[in-house]
Write a protein that holds these residues in place. Sequence first.
Motif, PDB file in Angstrom:
ATOM      1  N   MET A  86       0.817  -1.214   0.000  1.00  0.00           N
ATOM      2  CA  MET A  86       0.000   0.000   0.000  1.00  0.00           C
ATOM      3  C   MET A  86       0.850   1.263   0.000  1.00  0.00           C
ATOM      4  N   HIS A  87       1.984   1.248   0.671  1.00  0.00           N
ATOM      5  CA  HIS A  87       2.857   2.429   0.682  1.00  0.00           C
ATOM      6  C   HIS A  87       3.326   2.757  -0.733  1.00  0.00           C
ATOM      7  N   GLU A  88       3.734   1.730  -1.453  1.00  0.00           N
ATOM      8  CA  GLU A  88       4.180   1.946  -2.829  1.00  0.00           C
ATOM      9  C   GLU A  88       3.013   2.390  -3.712  1.00  0.00           C
ATOM     10  N   ARG A  89       1.824   1.843  -3.458  1.00  0.00           N
ATOM     11  CA  ARG A  89       0.630   2.233  -4.221  1.00  0.00           C
ATOM     12  C   ARG A  89       0.361   3.726  -4.067  1.00  0.00           C
ATOM     13  N   LYS A  90       0.305   4.189  -2.828  1.00  0.00           N
ATOM     14  CA  LYS A  90      -0.006   5.598  -2.578  1.00  0.00           C
ATOM     15  C   LYS A  90       1.080   6.515  -3.132  1.00  0.00           C
ATOM     16  N   ALA A  91       2.329   6.121  -2.990  1.00  0.00           N
ATOM     17  CA  ALA A  91       3.423   6.940  -3.520  1.00  0.00           C
ATOM     18  C   ALA A  91       3.348   7.025  -5.040  1.00  0.00           C
ATOM     19  N   ALA A  92       3.067   5.914  -5.697  1.00  0.00           N
ATOM     20  CA  ALA A  92       2.953   5.920  -7.162  1.00  0.00           C
ATOM     21  C   ALA A  92       1.780   6.789  -7.604  1.00  0.00           C
ATOM     22  N   MET A  93       0.645   6.649  -6.933  1.00  0.00           N
ATOM     23  CA  MET A  93      -0.523   7.465  -7.287  1.00  0.00           C
ATOM     24  C   MET A  93      -0.237   8.945  -7.071  1.00  0.00           C
ATOM     25  N   ALA A  94       0.463   9.271  -5.991  1.00  0.00           N
ATOM     26  CA  ALA A  94       0.790  10.671  -5.704  1.00  0.00           C
ATOM     27  C   ALA A  94       1.695  11.255  -6.786  1.00  0.00           C
ATOM     28  N   ARG A  95       2.648  10.458  -7.263  1.00  0.00           N
ATOM     29  CA  ARG A  95       3.541  10.932  -8.337  1.00  0.00           C
ATOM     30  C   ARG A  95       2.769  11.144  -9.633  1.00  0.00           C
ATOM     31  N   MET A  96       1.841  10.257  -9.931  1.00  0.00           N
ATOM     32  CA  MET A  96       1.137  10.279 -11.210  1.00  0.00           C
ATOM     33  C   MET A  96       0.065  11.361 -11.293  1.00  0.00           C
ATOM     34  N   ALA A  97      -0.544  11.711 -10.164  1.00  0.00           N
ATOM     35  CA  ALA A  97      -1.733  12.571 -10.162  1.00  0.00           C
ATOM     36  C   ALA A  97      -1.389  14.048 -10.043  1.00  0.00           C
ATOM     37  N   ASP A  98      -2.279  14.856 -10.610  1.00  0.00           N
ATOM     38  CA  ASP A  98      -2.200  16.310 -10.482  1.00  0.00           C
ATOM     39  C   ASP A  98      -3.135  16.832  -9.396  1.00  0.00           C
ATOM     40  N   ALA A  99      -4.049  15.980  -8.934  1.00  0.00           N
ATOM     41  CA  ALA A  99      -5.021  16.342  -7.896  1.00  0.00           C
ATOM     42  C   ALA A  99      -5.567  15.057  -7.292  1.00  0.00           C
ATOM     43  N   PHE A 100      -6.210  15.183  -6.127  1.00  0.00           N
ATOM     44  CA  PHE A 100      -6.757  14.041  -5.403  1.00  0.00           C
ATOM     45  C   PHE A 100      -8.198  14.320  -5.020  1.00  0.00           C
ATOM     46  N   VAL A 101      -9.069  13.339  -5.250  1.00  0.00           N
ATOM     47  CA  VAL A 101     -10.487  13.490  -4.916  1.00  0.00           C
ATOM     48  C   VAL A 101     -10.961  12.243  -4.178  1.00  0.00           C
ATOM     49  N   ALA A 102     -11.655  12.458  -3.059  1.00  0.00           N
ATOM     50  CA  ALA A 102     -12.283  11.363  -2.322  1.00  0.00           C
ATOM     51  C   ALA A 102     -13.772  11.351  -2.620  1.00  0.00           C
ATOM     52  N   LEU A 103     -14.258  10.233  -3.091  1.00  0.00           N
ATOM     53  CA  LEU A 103     -15.684   9.970  -3.216  1.00  0.00           C
ATOM     54  C   LEU A 103     -16.098   9.185  -1.974  1.00  0.00           C
ATOM     55  N   PRO A 104     -17.365   8.845  -1.814  1.00  0.00           N
ATOM     56  CA  PRO A 104     -17.738   8.031  -0.658  1.00  0.00           C
ATOM     57  C   PRO A 104     -16.904   6.755  -0.586  1.00  0.00           C
ATOM     58  N   GLY A 105     -16.572   6.383   0.624  1.00  0.00           N
ATOM     59  CA  GLY A 105     -15.789   5.181   0.852  1.00  0.00           C
ATOM     60  C   GLY A 105     -15.593   4.972   2.336  1.00  0.00           C
ATOM     61  N   GLY A 106     -14.747   4.031   2.675  1.00  0.00           N
ATOM     62  CA  GLY A 106     -14.512   3.681   4.065  1.00  0.00           C
ATOM     63  C   GLY A 106     -13.198   4.225   4.585  1.00  0.00           C
ATOM     64  N   VAL A 107     -12.655   3.503   5.542  1.00  0.00           N
ATOM     65  CA  VAL A 107     -11.459   3.964   6.226  1.00  0.00           C
ATOM     66  C   VAL A 107     -10.262   4.061   5.276  1.00  0.00           C
ATOM     67  N   GLY A 108     -10.169   3.184   4.287  1.00  0.00           N
ATOM     68  CA  GLY A 108      -9.073   3.269   3.321  1.00  0.00           C
ATOM     69  C   GLY A 108      -9.148   4.541   2.497  1.00  0.00           C
ATOM     70  N   THR A 109     -10.345   4.926   2.114  1.00  0.00           N
ATOM     71  CA  THR A 109     -10.542   6.175   1.367  1.00  0.00           C
ATOM     72  C   THR A 109     -10.082   7.360   2.201  1.00  0.00           C
ATOM     73  N   GLU A 111      -7.987   7.341   4.753  1.00  0.00           N
ATOM     74  CA  GLU A 111      -6.545   7.269   4.967  1.00  0.00           C
ATOM     75  C   GLU A 111      -5.802   7.821   3.751  1.00  0.00           C
ATOM     76  N   GLU A 112      -6.264   7.482   2.566  1.00  0.00           N
ATOM     77  CA  GLU A 112      -5.586   7.931   1.347  1.00  0.00           C
ATOM     78  C   GLU A 112      -5.709   9.438   1.147  1.00  0.00           C
ATOM     79  N   ILE A 113      -6.914   9.991   1.308  1.00  0.00           N
ATOM     80  CA  ILE A 113      -7.083  11.433   1.086  1.00  0.00           C
ATOM     81  C   ILE A 113      -6.415  12.222   2.210  1.00  0.00           C
ATOM     82  N   PHE A 114      -6.452  11.706   3.448  1.00  0.00           N
ATOM     83  CA  PHE A 114      -5.791  12.412   4.541  1.00  0.00           C
ATOM     84  C   PHE A 114      -4.279  12.430   4.362  1.00  0.00           C
ATOM     85  N   GLU A 115      -3.713  11.353   3.843  1.00  0.00           N
ATOM     86  CA  GLU A 115      -2.278  11.360   3.595  1.00  0.00           C
ATOM     87  C   GLU A 115      -1.927  12.376   2.513  1.00  0.00           C
TER      88      GLU A 115
END
Length: 186
Positions: A86-109, A111-115
Amino acid sequence: MKIAVFCGSSIGENPEFAQATRALGHYLATNGVDLVYGGGNVGLMGMVADAFLEKGAQVYGVIPEYLKDRELAHPGLTELKIVADMHERKAAMARMADAFVALPGGVGTLEEIFEAWTWAQLGYHAKPCAFYNVNGFYDKLFEMISNMTDSGFLKPHHAEMIIHTDNEAQLLSAIQSYQAPKLKWS
């Protein structure tokens, strides 16, 4: 522009979550946005990917090896990157993205948007972070963020850096016009 979307690996109990997810995916894709997301083919994750693909957008998935089979990795993506954890997943997504959006979800959602928001607050990036507040899903969270600010644990300008709306056009406009606030310790 590539937007990372964090959302549920289930569809939730309210059909409005699925409807809004598809509508947002269609809207963003028809407005030149490509998707970065967790690579799954289930729940709102699968729906948002399908919505972007239906409108001809590029869709980039990032999924840990451990979750590849559990979240049923989406077979029709532009690119699916399989990572170690998961650490590598979030780091890769952060590098690739120009912005971050949280839609409805659970604790993983969350955690990702808060990071992503924490990294923005600390100056690791200057990318916008947003909550797409379908049917008031995040209203209580915004109350908690206000409580953090009122209690002196969050500076008002860091609370205000979060975009939150339930309108797709307002969401995209706010992302496109976003200006990062000053750094936490400046």
